[in-house]
Design a protein around this motif. Structure first.
Motif, PDB file in Angstrom:
ATOM      1  N   SER A 109       0.837  -1.203   0.000  1.00 49.02           N
ATOM      2  CA  SER A 109       0.000   0.000   0.000  1.00 49.02           C
ATOM      3  C   SER A 109       0.870   1.251   0.000  1.00 49.02           C
ATOM      4  O   SER A 109       0.593   2.220  -0.717  1.00 49.02           O
ATOM      5  CB  SER A 109      -0.913   0.004   1.222  1.00 49.02           C
ATOM      6  N   MET A 126      -5.512   2.737  -4.934  1.00 49.43           N
ATOM      7  CA  MET A 126      -6.113   1.434  -4.646  1.00 49.43           C
ATOM      8  C   MET A 126      -6.191   0.588  -5.909  1.00 49.43           C
ATOM      9  O   MET A 126      -5.949  -0.625  -5.878  1.00 49.43           O
ATOM     10  CB  MET A 126      -7.507   1.628  -4.042  1.00 49.43           C
ATOM     11  N   LEU A 173      -2.751  -0.579  -6.560  1.00 43.97           N
ATOM     12  CA  LEU A 173      -2.426  -1.654  -5.624  1.00 43.97           C
ATOM     13  C   LEU A 173      -3.023  -2.977  -6.089  1.00 43.97           C
ATOM     14  O   LEU A 173      -2.375  -4.023  -6.038  1.00 43.97           O
ATOM     15  CB  LEU A 173      -2.941  -1.303  -4.227  1.00 43.97           C
TER      16      LEU A 173
END
Length: 360
Positions: free
Chosen positions: A49, A235, A238
């Motif tokens: 992250s 996100m 990721l």
């Protein structure tokens, strides 16, 4: 005459970006990424992250240049002075750092290393600074052309460059799709580290300045929508980079659409910070020097041997978080101090030479 203080929002972003770059180098060269994968046992999502949050600093630096320089007047002499500043830093650090390591280890004194010490630009000691200086040199012509375009014309031009340099290049690296889509003999992007990628970033920054301004709404605070969009893109990055290993080499590129959009969001968010800080502005002025110092090939090897993050004990509990962040900030502070002293020394020398010239 009253002089307006330099706003510090974008300058703060410069500092954050260089610390992100140092973190990425700790991840790659300091062994942090591999050690985290080996030892965290389920907690590596924290590291992945953090990595996804630090994917855009190179794009940010170049976009900032386009953002501020797009409205510059056409002045070749001023452009040469602007390009001279990072070039002087390149020559100084390449020669000085090489000399220090030559003295410490005479075995490093080889004809190629000696030549590279005094020819950092041609030997590509720092790819970022090479591309950055080239962008500076051609910027007056880019600015003159781009600032003359209407919003529709600029968007069309940016769309073509984006489709070719970013979308096409990204598709050409995806397994399966690359059997049909290819950039061979058309583009050599080197994962966004080439001049083509830098041009796209610069042009994007100019568009943000000219057509995504904050003058109409009179905004006094950062727009949280931009930060929300940045986090959402992180996100997505990721998910693609962290959990689809076969695409990792694709979404690791600096010029892929996700990273470009992340960079634009960060600039638009930090642009609206209206405060002014002389300390932040001073630290921000040292960021290119920080990059040059810690990313010199001799210095890089030494730094990440001293600040190695390969010890298994580091990953027991969560001590690795303050250890890595503290190490990255320490590298930034030390390099920033060195660059500050170099800048002051350079200013002193130029002042003395100017005084002598005026006397003659």
């Amino acid at each position: 005459m009253k002089t307006s203080k330099r706003k510090s929002g974008i300058e703060l972003l410069r500092i954050i970006a260089i610390i992100q770059i140092i973190f990425l180098h700790a991840y790659q060269y300091g062994g942090f990424g591999k050690a985290a994968a080996d030892y965290l046992c389920g907690k590596e999502i924290l590291v992945m992250s953090a990595y996804s949050l630090c994917r855009a600093p190179v794009d940010v630096f170049v976009m900032i240049s386009g953002y501020f320089m797009i409205t510059s007047e056409f002045n070749i002499r001023k452009t040469l002075r602007r390009a001279k500043k990072p070039y002087e830093a390149m020559i100084f650090y390449s020669a000085a750092i090489s000399l220090i390591f030559f003295i410490a280890d005479p075995g490093l004194i080889t004809p190629p290393n000696v030549c590279k010490a005094f020819l950092p630009f041609l030997s590509r000691t720092w790819y970022f600074l090479d591309n950055y200086i080239i962008i500076l040199l051609i910027s007056p012509f880019l600015n003159k052309m781009l600032s003359s375009l209407s919003k529709r014309q600029y968007l069309y031009f940016l769309g073509v460059i984006f489709a070719v340099v970013s979308v096409w290049s990204t598709l050409a690296h995806i397994d399966g799709i690359n059997q049909v889509v290819s950039t061979k003999k058309i583009l050599d992007q080197e994962y966004g580290k080439s001049l083509g990628g830098f041009l796209l970033m610069y042009i994007t920054g100019g568009y943000l300045r000219l057509f995504v301004g904050d003058k109409k709404n009179g905004r006094e605070k950062p727009n949280l929508i931009y930060m929300g969009a940045f986090l959402a893109l992180c996100m997505l990055d990721l998910a693609l980079y962290g959990f689809v290993p076969q695409y990792r080499h694709v979404f690791g590129m600096f010029d892929n659409p996700i990273v470009l959009c992340e960079s634009a969001c960060l600039i638009l968010f930090f642009r609206d910070f209206k405060f002014s800080s002389s300390v932040i502005n001073l630290l921000a002025s040292t960021t290119l020097g920080v990059y040059a110092i810690h990313e010199h090939y001799f210095m890089r090897k030494w730094i990440w041997s001293v600040l190695s993050f390969k010890d298994k004990a580091l990953f027991e509990g969560f001590i690795f978080i303050p250890a890595v962040m503290g190490g990255c900030i320490a590298v930034f502070i030390c390099c920033s101090l060195v660059e500050f002293l170099r800048e002051k020394g350079s200013m002193f020398i130029h002042k003395k030479l100017s005084e002598r010239k005026s006397k003659d």
